[in-house]
Design a protein around this motif. Structure first.
Motif, PDB file in Angstrom:
ATOM      1  N   ASN A 187       0.831  -1.215   0.000  1.00 45.05           N
ATOM      2  CA  ASN A 187       0.000   0.000   0.000  1.00 45.05           C
ATOM      3  C   ASN A 187       0.861   1.258   0.000  1.00 45.05           C
ATOM      4  N   TRP A 188       1.963   1.210   0.740  1.00 44.39           N
ATOM      5  CA  TRP A 188       2.854   2.388   0.796  1.00 44.39           C
ATOM      6  C   TRP A 188       3.428   2.706  -0.577  1.00 44.39           C
ATOM      7  N   ALA A 189       3.660   1.641  -1.375  1.00 47.06           N
ATOM      8  CA  ALA A 189       4.269   1.862  -2.692  1.00 47.06           C
ATOM      9  C   ALA A 189       3.296   2.463  -3.677  1.00 47.06           C
ATOM     10  N   VAL A 190       1.988   2.324  -3.431  1.00 49.44           N
ATOM     11  CA  VAL A 190       1.008   2.843  -4.389  1.00 49.44           C
ATOM     12  C   VAL A 190       0.886   4.352  -4.193  1.00 49.44           C
ATOM     13  N   GLY A 230       5.679  10.729   1.086  1.00 49.06           N
ATOM     14  CA  GLY A 230       6.865   9.884   1.215  1.00 49.06           C
ATOM     15  C   GLY A 230       7.531   9.636  -0.109  1.00 49.06           C
ATOM     16  N   LYS A 231       6.753   9.304  -1.145  1.00 51.32           N
ATOM     17  CA  LYS A 231       7.334   9.050  -2.459  1.00 51.32           C
ATOM     18  C   LYS A 231       7.934  10.329  -3.059  1.00 51.32           C
ATOM     19  N   PHE A 236      12.684  13.345  -4.448  1.00 48.48           N
ATOM     20  CA  PHE A 236      13.242  14.695  -4.449  1.00 48.48           C
ATOM     21  C   PHE A 236      14.640  14.692  -3.858  1.00 48.48           C
ATOM     22  N   VAL A 237      14.844  13.888  -2.828  1.00 43.52           N
ATOM     23  CA  VAL A 237      16.155  13.840  -2.175  1.00 43.52           C
ATOM     24  C   VAL A 237      17.140  13.042  -3.006  1.00 43.52           C
ATOM     25  N   VAL A 257      12.454  -2.023  -2.698  1.00 45.98           N
ATOM     26  CA  VAL A 257      13.289  -0.994  -3.318  1.00 45.98           C
ATOM     27  C   VAL A 257      12.512  -0.331  -4.444  1.00 45.98           C
ATOM     28  N   LEU A 258      12.486   1.028  -4.408  1.00 45.23           N
ATOM     29  CA  LEU A 258      11.985   1.839  -5.529  1.00 45.23           C
ATOM     30  C   LEU A 258      13.179   2.571  -6.128  1.00 45.23           C
TER      31      LEU A 258
END
Length: 1992
Positions: A187-190, A230-231, A236-237, A257-258
């Protein structure tokens, strides 16, 4: 695969194939890493069988199948757990550790919210701040949410791993929160999957999102919200993110990993992008970690012992972020502390000074920052430890707080705190935010006393409230104020500035929407402004409903009175307006006070004060105190100004206004008074006048005309009687020079007149001197005035006090009369009127004088009788009462000659020409003569009138008015006639009219002159008869048989556009009788509504029809008039149109037609119904808008509003907006029922949102040379968010640059404003900085938004032409022996790019040498200066050589420094410290020089002692101690110069020679004694010869040292001779000194004479050269004359150089190396414009090419420009094919012309002028142009080619007309025709300077040389004169006499001693020559002498 296949077939038998799952067998260590995929059949039992078959598991073996979250799959949850793509484990038990890691495939397609909410801007595009801290805050938000339920410490760590030894840089955010299972990680990745829409694990007990309960300050940690931040923050960083997490109930660690690289690779391979794998592994397993992320080993190792955690590791961190995190560590940690202040410190915030025992609720949140860098200790900080975040500063600087709560829309809750920051004495305590952009525009205090400062207050322009959402700061949203806490518009309870001392915080719950990046609120401001928002005050935690505005006002007043420590203003005097303030807004409303109380001290009007921090310091007394604003009575304020009257007033009569804060509170009154007294004592007070040459002038003297007044001497004195020349200096400015002004003033009746005026400066002979004054011949009273004035302004006042002045009054008188003249007569002259004739008698100087007693004048004139009454002698001689009588031609008079004779004078007669006018009126003549006259009523009557004088002449005079008055009826006219100019005329006037006359009536007429009673009046009788003329006019409208009268000024309403018909008129006489209208009467009737009326209709009494106007606004005025000579009648009415039936729909735009993109139309559109003529219909109702429709292209109807306005009977449309598109015109259609209309709007650019730099690259660096202007101007354009240029004027633009970058002009540090096109042209800027890359950025503020341009990268290269330092090459290892020649010095001037600068003037480089004293000491004034040697052929170009420079002849350390004088400054080389060593030994000398011994051979040893303690040393030719390494022996031997003397004394032991050791250059002889009874001749002279013998002296021969002595046999005689010997030695030294003095002086004179001859010869040579150049100079030449000529020549040269000439506009390529010559366009110049045009066009493709000497330099440029720049290395040119530069044209063969060409052919290359590098340039252009020939036109070129090809090859031909014939003969077409010069866009060769400039340069150089020669000759002649005067002085003559006496005495003593004078004197001179010079550096004269001696 067989298992899979079998399971698939079974599935088909049972039913359809189910979902496919992925399985990993992890039961044992032997398990493989590969996965297997199975299609699931209907039931769990079948699925288990397929698993056993696929993995070869016995059916009876015990195992479990689990999900990745360790939930066992059973028959019960089988249908829920199995989904397509589910990953499953085969384990022994659910809590078994994973033996090997697994991969769980997930898909994370973006949620649909990605599209729905895509309009929100990203956080990194907001507000112009560095957004990196806010990106990190997004990750902290997730950690706060994850740790919300922790019972213990909530630990959040940010680790910055910037240690290269640990792998690539990374940022890790680690918390001890609950962690995530695989489903939550998916869910966090979506993207944009918020907490409200996320899936939960179907097999877990996890419930959906539940909103937390309300908390104080909403600190519920519920701030991880939207699934976006978060994404966004991660990418951005950096470029990649790794999420490592573990939950409390799981044994596995999940890792995902993204990566940007992974996305790009999948896109490249055409794979499904939004998919990936979750790695499930056991804790502390880091076997999968790669080497470039080896820091993960330690981080993963920390997983041991952790029950639950989450770590987000970001790699691929952007380099700029790394630098920011390192360099601004304190800044971004401070910002994070500000964001989470209340989470870190609790609801009350960080209160630093908490009383003991008064604890506050704290927080269990620890946010720690770790930074790891290579070679440094880790930097660790807990955000709780930061004490300077803004909220901490707000809390701890506040004295009181005001808490409140706002309820918005039911669930919306806002808690607020307002804090008060008091003013303390002289400063605000409101904390400054150094990072607040709003503070940048506020004025800062400075020390300029003239500037005016009004302090806005502590907060300035910043809003009051910062806003927190769920306890977390939303940084970009602030609230300015609320209505109840805003500064009151009228005077409130407290001062207005108190409202600028408050800060505030708002805490909202999650009922208010924020942007997904949590940077701004979306609806907070709007909701708080709603009317139903309820504000309540919080007191002791309880809500209390009350009038919050009243409560707040009382609270502010209480805080002000309780906490503010301000300035108290006392003694209100009134309110004034100040004109000395520059700002008009600040000029009004200044309250004035007489005193203040400040910091415990009182200041009152009249008190003496002194200022601080002003330039200059002011001393004075207080006038009043000024406070801006509307104040009355005593008040407190934070600032203000004081008006000071500067003291002493006599010096400074002015006032100054300064801020009160600049008063010196520590100065004493006594020190101020002392200063004032000292100032006054120095002021000039009086003048002293003396008459050194006689002819003094005393007060009130009478002088004859022309008497001289003697010379004056003047002195200016102060109070102390001291003479002075200047005003006393003070701290207010420099002293001013005083002058004395002399004026002789003549006091005449017309005013004072200056006769003489001189100004004297302070001279040498007298302080102030004025010469003798003669020839003062004018009569009258004079004043001789001496006035002290200022030098610059000639003012006689200083600071309101007059400067000293002295006045002497005297008078000049006249002589006896000899002639006369007639004075000014007073015309006019009239018959019978007396007048006066003034006469002026003159003496011999022409001065008026008194008449002789008894003189009687005689008056004569033809045709006149003339006489006079009397004579008046005093004052003036006047003939009084002259009367003339006679007949004149007319009233204008007649000219006469009047002869005046004064018998007895030398010149006794004068003629007067005068014009005699008629006299005053005496009678009145009126015609007709009859006494009874008849006249008709209504007609005038004329009278003929004449006014006569006493001689019956018609006369005139001013205001001569004849009047006729009628009597016998009322309202009769009065006739008047002005006879002032004619004396006669017709007297008439208005018609005589009597109303209602029915019969003849008698009237009386009286004619008289007004105001002239002495003239008798004339009376007449008038008979008046009635009149029959028109008297009345009527208008009627015929309606059928009835005629209705239209009265005058009636208003008639008629339908618009209709015609008004049947109008008639009637005429009546005085008796109301209708008059028949005749043709004559009809012509006199006029109407105003039509120009032409048929005459026949008017005769019938008919009027024309009236056309009613089409517009209801056009009310027509209709008029019928009758005019004749006697009466004027009129009758008028108005016609008011009424609207017709509705016909059209009309629209009208109220305001501008421009619509900004993204904005609504500011104007409103009015719609109305009109009739056929456009008249508005007044019958609409409010329901009409329901039938109105609007349409148009790309129209946005979301906010469209349509309303009806009853007052105007119109419909209004607002809210018009268009969708985003190109700026263009838009046509809107409005429809209402069957009517429609159109209007056109212009869609223009939106509000400014960014800045664009016009025509500047956005990615490439701009290369520029330091100190030189940019190649093109910097132009900034305002653009909207879509890149369209906006025309917004007056927007301030700020240029932000690196600190090391200096810019000129400096006006660009100030604010610039855009013009009407939204642009700012900053011009050609010049930047100065060291070599390197720099950054520029333009910023602007518009509507509180910060606009930025892209960053402009500047690459600064050094200036190759700017001298940087002096480099010196010198053989430092060479031995420098005294008196020898220095090795060669090679000096070069190095530019900023470390290259040698060539073509510099040798005269600007000098060498200085002086005796060494201290390190890096400045050269002394007497340092020796050497000039550069002449260059040789072998010298390196650009280097200065110093050859044959003599080494100083004295040993020691010396400093050498080379100086180069450049145009801007003086460059100094490093100081060379040299050590001068002795030269080779030349002599053996004693130290010190012993006296001449006198010995005897007696027994006493003392009398036999020759030498005692004698030291012998070797010295070089310059008397330096030498031979330190010389060893040997000294042999002493006695010799006798007399050959006849054979008796030689012996030493002790009866030996003839004695040896002494000679060691290290010296020998010590303790004693040398003769033997007792030694042989020797009595009274003889002997010598001891000391000879040095050394084995190392093979090639060196030293002269022995001989010491003479006298030998005696008698002791007594020896004693006497010893005394004489001592006297002889003393005289010898004295004589030697005198001779040395005179010899040196004579040598100096000889050398100066030689220099004078040389200077004169050089001057004559240069004069001859100047004459050749035809430069004329005066015979007596002075340097000033030459300077004047040089100045004229320089001005002429500058004028020539400033003339416009052709220039190449291509940018110069920076010469970063000497191997770069430059662009081809810059290497040559061409004088002729036509030739320049065609040659530039011919070489157009090569003009931009850069020429280098080497291929390496060309390759370097190619690499720097990435291949975009053309380059040409010279070392790659094949030179054998290059043309011979001086070759003849091809039509000349063997010196003979083959034909005679036309058109002036010339090689194109011969027209080029090369400023430098001629040899290299010839190679370049020889290759490019070859043998190209230039001719006049195309015809002669074709003819030339036709003749040439007959015998040889023809090269390319160019013509001055711009044509080209190629070498193959082709010509014509655009490609062979050069365009005009202006079309070449600057790609053209420049023009050289005019040849006249070269001539002027040569002349200026020669003149400068000549000036130097003149100056040198004058100096040398002056020095020679001084030396000759010195030689002839009495002192030198006395010394010569003393020398002669001493030489004579010395000869006598030597004769007594028996010594040889010649030998003794030569030895003394030699010794003196060795000691004469103490100068460390030999002078030119001494070097000559040394050379002479060496030669001898």
């Amino acid at each position: 695969m067989s298992a899979v296949s079998s399971s698939s077939s079974d599935g088909q038998s049972e039913g359809a194939v189910g979902p496919q799952v992925r399985l990993f067998d992890r039961r044992s260590d032997q398990a493989t890493e590969e996965e297997k995929r199975l299609h699931v059949r209907g039931s769990f039992a079948l699925f288990r069988e397929d698993v056993c078959q696929a993995f070869g598991i016995p059916s009876d073996e015990m195992f479990v199948i689990t999900t990745t979250n360790r939930k066992a799959v059973t028959e019960t949850n089988f249908s829920v757990a199995i989904r397509e793509g589910t990953t499953l484990y085969i384990l022994k038990s659910t809590d078994q550790l994973l033996i090997l890691s697994t991969k769980e495939k997930i898909e994370f397609l973006p949620h649909y919210d990605t599209l729905v909410k895509s309009g929100m801007y990203e956080y990194y595009a907001s507000e112009g701040q560095n957004p990196l801290p806010f990106a990190l805050a997004e990750l902290i938000d997730n950690s706060l949410s994850a740790t919300a339920n922790n019972r213990g410490v909530r630990n959040i760590q940010i680790r910055l791993i910037f240690d290269e030894t640990q792998g690539k840089p990374a940022v890790a955010v680690i918390d001890n929160g609950k962690g995530m299972n695989s489903t939550q990680l998916k869910n966090w990745a979506v993207y944009r999957l918020s907490k409200f829409t996320r899936e939960t694990d179907l097999l877990s007990d996890e419930v959906s999102y539940v909103r937390p309960p309300p908390m104080l300050r909403s600190l519920n940690s519920d701030i991880s919200y939207f699934g976006v931040g978060g994404k966004q923050a991660v990418f951005f960083v950096g470029q990649s993110a790794r999420i490592i997490t573990k939950t409390l109930d799981s044994q596995d660690v999940h890792e995902f990993v993204l990566s940007k690289d992974d996305f790009e690779q999948k896109e490249k391979n055409k794979e499904f992008i939004y998919s990936g794998f979750i790695r499930n592994r056991k804790p502390a397993d880091s076997t999968h970690v790669t080497d470039d992320e080896r820091f993960l080993h330690n981080l993963i190792l920390e997983e041991k012992g952790k029950d639950n955690f989450t770590a987000v590791i970001i790699t691929g961190v952007q380099p700029e972020h790394i630098q920011y995190l390192k360099n601004f560590y304190h800044l971004w940690t401070r910002q994070l502390t500000h964001i989470y202040h209340y989470y870190i410190h609790g609801p009350q915030g960080n209160v630093l000074n908490v009383a003991k025992g008064n604890t506050r609720p704290g927080s269990n949140i620890d946010i720690e920052i770790y930074m790891f860098e290579k070679g440094k200790l880790p930097r660790i900080i807990n955000l709780r430890e930061i004490k300077d975040d803004m909220q901490t500063l707000y809390i701890n600087s506040a004295s009181e707080s005001f808490e409140f709560k706002a309820l918005v829309g039911g669930d919306g809750v806002v808690e607020g705190i307002i804090r008060y920051h008091p003013f303390l004495y002289d400063r605000e305590t409101y904390p400054d935010d150094p990072y607040s952009s709003s503070r940048a525009g506020e004025d800062s205090d400075d020390t300029d006393d003239e500037c005016f400062i009004i302090e806005k207050g502590g907060r300035g322009k910043r809003p009051i409230f910062e806003c927190f959402w769920n306890g977390r700061l939303i940084p970009y949203t602030t609230i300015e104020d609320f209505d109840w806490c805003a500064p009151p518009k009228k005077r409130g309870l407290g001062p207005l500035e108190c409202y600028n001392r408050i800060s505030g915080v708002l805490f909202t719950n999650d009922k208010f929407q924020v942007s997904t990046n949590k940077l701004t609120f979306l609806d907070l401001s709007l909701k708080l402004q709603e009317k139903n928002t309820l504000f309540t005050r919080i007191i002791n935690g309880q809500e209390q409903r009350m009038k919050i505005d009243r409560e707040f006002a009382f609270w502010v007043k209480e805080c002000h009175e309780k906490y503010d420590k301000q300035i108290k203003y006392i003694g209100y005097k009134g309110t004034i307006t100040r004109t000395d303030v520059a700002s008009k807004r600040m000029q009004s409303s200044w309250a004035t006070y007489s005193s203040i109380e400040w910091d415990g001290k009182a200041y009152r009007s009249g008190q003496l004060v002194k200022t601080v921090k002003t330039v200059p310091l002011f001393y004075g007394s207080i006038v009043k105190f000024l406070l801006h604003g509307d104040h009355e009575g005593d008040v407190y304020a934070t600032g203000g100004e004081v008006q000071i009257a500067l003291e002493p007033k006599e010096l400074y009569d002015e006032t100054k206004c300064v801020p009160i804060s600049k008063l010196d509170r520590h100065v004493s009154i006594a020190s101020i008074k002392k200063y004032l007294e000292d100032e006054m004592a120095r002021f000039p007070t009086s003048l002293s006048v003396t008459w050194p040459e006689g002819d003094a002038l005393q007060e009130n003297d009478e002088k004859d005309a022309g008497t001289p007044i003697g010379a004056l001497k003047v002195e200016i004195l102060n109070k102390k009687g001291e003479p002075m020349q200047k005003l006393p200096g003070s701290s207010h400015g420099t002293a001013k020079k005083l002058l004395v002004e002399l004026k002789v003033i003549l006091h005449s009746p017309s005013g004072d007149k200056e006769v003489i005026s001189h100004i004297s400066q302070h001279g040498g002979k007298w302080p102030y001197w004025f010469k003798k004054m003669e020839n003062i011949t004018k009569l009258g009273e004079y004043t001789l005035k001496l006035q002290v004035v200022l030098n610059e302004s000639n003012a006689d006042m200083h600071a309101g006090r007059p400067l000293p002045c002295k006045n002497i009054l005297f008078k000049v008188v006249e002589g006896k009369p000899v002639k006369f003249s007639v004075g000014i007569l007073e015309p006019p002259f009239r018959v019978g009127v007396p007048f006066n004739i003034p006469l002026d008698l003159h003496d011999e100087f022409g001065h008026s004088t008194s008449p002789v007693i008894g003189i009687k004048p005689v008056l004569e004139a033809s045709d006149l009788t003339v006489g006079y009454e009397s004579l008046r002698i005093d004052p003036g001689f006047t003939i009084k009462g002259v009367i003339a009588r006679g007949r004149l031609d007319n009233h204008q008079g007649k000219n006469f000659i009047l002869k005046v004779t004064l018998p007895g004078l030398k010149e006794d007669t004068q003629n007067i020409k005068l014009r005699l006018l008629p006299g005053p009126p005496k009678k009145l003549n009126v015609a007709p003569d009859s006494d009874v006259l008849f006249i008709e009523n209504g007609t005038p009557f004329p009278f003929r009138v004449e006014v006569l004088d006493e001689s019956n002449n018609i006369t005139v005079q001013p205001k001569l008015v004849v009047q006729c008055k009628f009597s016998g009826a009322s309202d009769l006219p009065v006739y008047t006639l002005d006879c002032s100019n004619t004396g006669t005329g017709i007297l008439t006037g208005l018609a005589i009219r009597v109303q209602d006359i029915k019969k003849v009536q008698t009237l009386k007429a009286r004619i008289e002159i007004v105001g002239c009673k002495q003239v008798k009046a004339v009376e007449k009788t008038i008979k008046l008869q009635p009149s029959t003329r028109v008297a009345k006019l009527l208008i009627l409208c015929v309606d059928g048989e009835k005629a209705i009268q239209i009265k005058h000024k009636d208003e008639i309403e008629w339908v618009a556009g209709d015609t008004m018909q049947n109008l008639i008129f009637q005429l009546y006489d005085e008796g109301d009788r209708e008059i028949n209208i005749t043709s004559e009467l009809a012509e006199k009737v006029k109407v105003n509504w039509t120009p032409n009326v048929p005459k026949e209709n008017l005769v019938k009494g008919l009027l024309p029809d009236v056309e009613v106007s089409n517009s209801v606004k056009d009310i027509r005025y209709c008029q019928v008039s009758f005019h004749d000579d006697h009466v004027s009648l009129e009758s008028a009415f108005t016609v008011k149109p009424l609207p017709d039936e509705p016909k059209h729909l009309k629209c009208e735009l109220k305001g501008t037609s421009d619509v900004q993109m993204g904005e609504e139309l500011k104007s409103e559109i009015e719609l109305m119904l009109t009739d056929q003529f456009g008249n508005k219909i007044q019958s609409l109702s409010s329901s009409c808008v329901s039938y109105l429709g609007v349409s148009g292209p790309n129209l946005d109807k979301s906010n469209l509003k349509m309303t009806y306005q009853e007052a105007t009977q119109s419909m209004f449309v607002t809210g018009i907006k268009f969708h985003i598109g190109p700026p263009e015109d838009k046509e809107l259609c409005f429809a209402w029922r069957s009517f429609s209309c159109y209007t056109r709007l212009s869609l223009v650019a939106g509000v400014p949102a960014m800045l664009d730099v016009v025509d500047w690259p956005k990615t490439e660096s701009i290369i520029t040379v330091t100190g030189k202007p940019l190649e093109k101007p910097l132009i900034v354009q305002l653009c909207d968010a879509w890149g369209n240029p906006t025309l917004e004027p007056n927007v301030k633009i700020v240029l932000v640059k690196d600190n090391a970058l200096k810019m000129s002009p400096q006006q660009h540090h100030q604010h610039l404003k855009t013009n009407t096109e939204g642009r700012v042209d900053m011009g050609l800027l010049t930047f100065t900085a060291p070599r390197g890359d720099y950054c520029l950025q333009l910023k602007a503020t518009h509507n509180k938004n910060t606009l930025e341009s892209h960053k402009i990268m500047l690459k600064i290269t050094p200036n190759p032409d700017e001298p940087s330092h002096v480099a010196v090459k010198f053989d430092k290892g060479a031995e420098l022996a005294a008196g020898n020649i220095f090795p060669e010095f090679v000096v070069s001037i190095v530019s900023e790019d470390n290259q040698i600068i060539k073509k510099l003037n040798q005269a600007n480089c000098t060498m200085q040498m002086w005796k060494y004293r201290t390190p890096e000491a400045r050269p002394p004034a007497n340092a020796s200066t050497f000039h550069c040697s002449k260059s040789k052929g072998s010298d390196m170009e650009g280097c200065f050589y110093f050859r044959d420079k003599m080494i100083p002849d004295r040993v020691g350390k010396y400093c050498i420094q080379f100086v180069f004088l450049s145009e801007k400054n003086t460059l100094l080389s490093e100081q060379l410290v040299i050590d001068v060593v002795p030269n080779i030994p030349m002599n053996l000398v004693p130290h010190p020089q012993p006296a001449t011994p006198a010995v005897s051979n007696v027994k006493d040893e003392f009398s036999r002692t020759l030498v005692k303690n004698l030291s012998l040393k070797t010295v070089d030719e310059h008397n330096n101690i030498a031979g330190a390494n010389l060893n040997g022996k000294i042999i002493a031997k006695i010799i006798c110069a007399a050959e006849d003397n054979t008796e030689i004394p012996q030493f002790e032991s009866k030996v003839d020679e004695v040896e002494f050791p000679f060691t290290n250059g010296s020998a010590e002889i303790d004693r040398l004694v003769l033997v007792e009874n030694s042989p020797g001749k009595d009274s003889s002279e002997y010598q001891i010869m000391f000879t040095l013998v050394s084995p190392s002296m093979k090639d060196l021969k030293l002269d022995p040292y001989c010491l003479p002595f006298m030998f005696y046999n008698d002791f007594q005689k020896q004693q006497q001779m010893a005394e004489l010997t001592k006297e002889k030695d003393r005289l010898s030294l004295s004589v030697t000194a005198y001779r040395c003095l005179f010899d040196t002086t004579n040598q100096l004179i000889d050398e100066i004479k030689c220099q004078a001859d040389e200077a004169k010869a050089k001057e004559m040579h240069l004069m001859t050269e100047l004459k050749k150049m035809e430069i004329k100079l005066p015979s007596k030449i002075q340097a000033e004359h030459v300077d004047a000529v040089i100045k004229d020549k320089s001005t002429e040269k500058e004028a020539l150089m400033s003339q416009p000439r052709r220039k190449c506009s291509l940018p110069q390529y920076p010469k970063s190396s000497t191997d770069i010559l430059g662009k081809i366009a810059h290497l040559a110049l061409i004088e002729d414009d036509e030739a320049a045009k065609v040659i530039s066009w011919h070489l157009a493709s090569d003009m931009d090419c850069v020429v280098t000497l080497t291929t390496e330099a060309a390759r370097s440029i190619y690499n720097e420009t990435q291949g975009r720049q053309q380059v040409l290395p010279l070392d790659s040119i094949y030179q054998k094919t290059l043309p011979v530069w001086d070759r003849t044209l091809p039509h000349i063969r063997n010196g003979r012309k083959e034909f005679t060409p036309l058109g002036n052919p010339v090689y194109a290359r011969d027209l080029l002028v090369f400023p430098e590098n001629t040899q290299h340039c010839q190679k370049v252009f020889g290759m490019l142009l070859g043998d190209t020939i230039l001719l006049d036109n195309l015809d002669v070129a074709n003819n030339y080619r036709r003749q040439l090809v007959k015998f040889t090859y023809c090269p390319t031909l160019l013509t001055r007309d711009g044509d080209r014939i190629r070498s193959n003969g082709k010509f014509g077409g655009l490609q062979n025709k050069a365009p005009p010069l202006d079309k070449l866009r600057g790609m053209v060769f420049g023009a050289p300077l005019p040849k006249e400039c070269d001539r002027l340069c040569s002349e200026i150089d020669l003149l400068q040389q000549y000036r130097s020669a003149v100056v040198k000759r004058n100096l040398v002649n002056m020095e020679l004169s001084q030396q000759l005067e010195t030689m002839q002085s009495s002192e030198m003559q006395q010394k010569k006499k003393e020398l002669d006496d001493q030489e004579k005495h010395l000869k006598d003593i030597e004769k007594k001693l028996g010594m040889t004078p010649k030998g003794r004197s030569m030895g003394a001179v030699k010794a003196s020559e060795r000691d004469m010079s103490d100068s460390p550096i030999p002078t030119k004269r001494m070097r000559r002498e040394i050379t002479k001696r060496t030669t001898r």
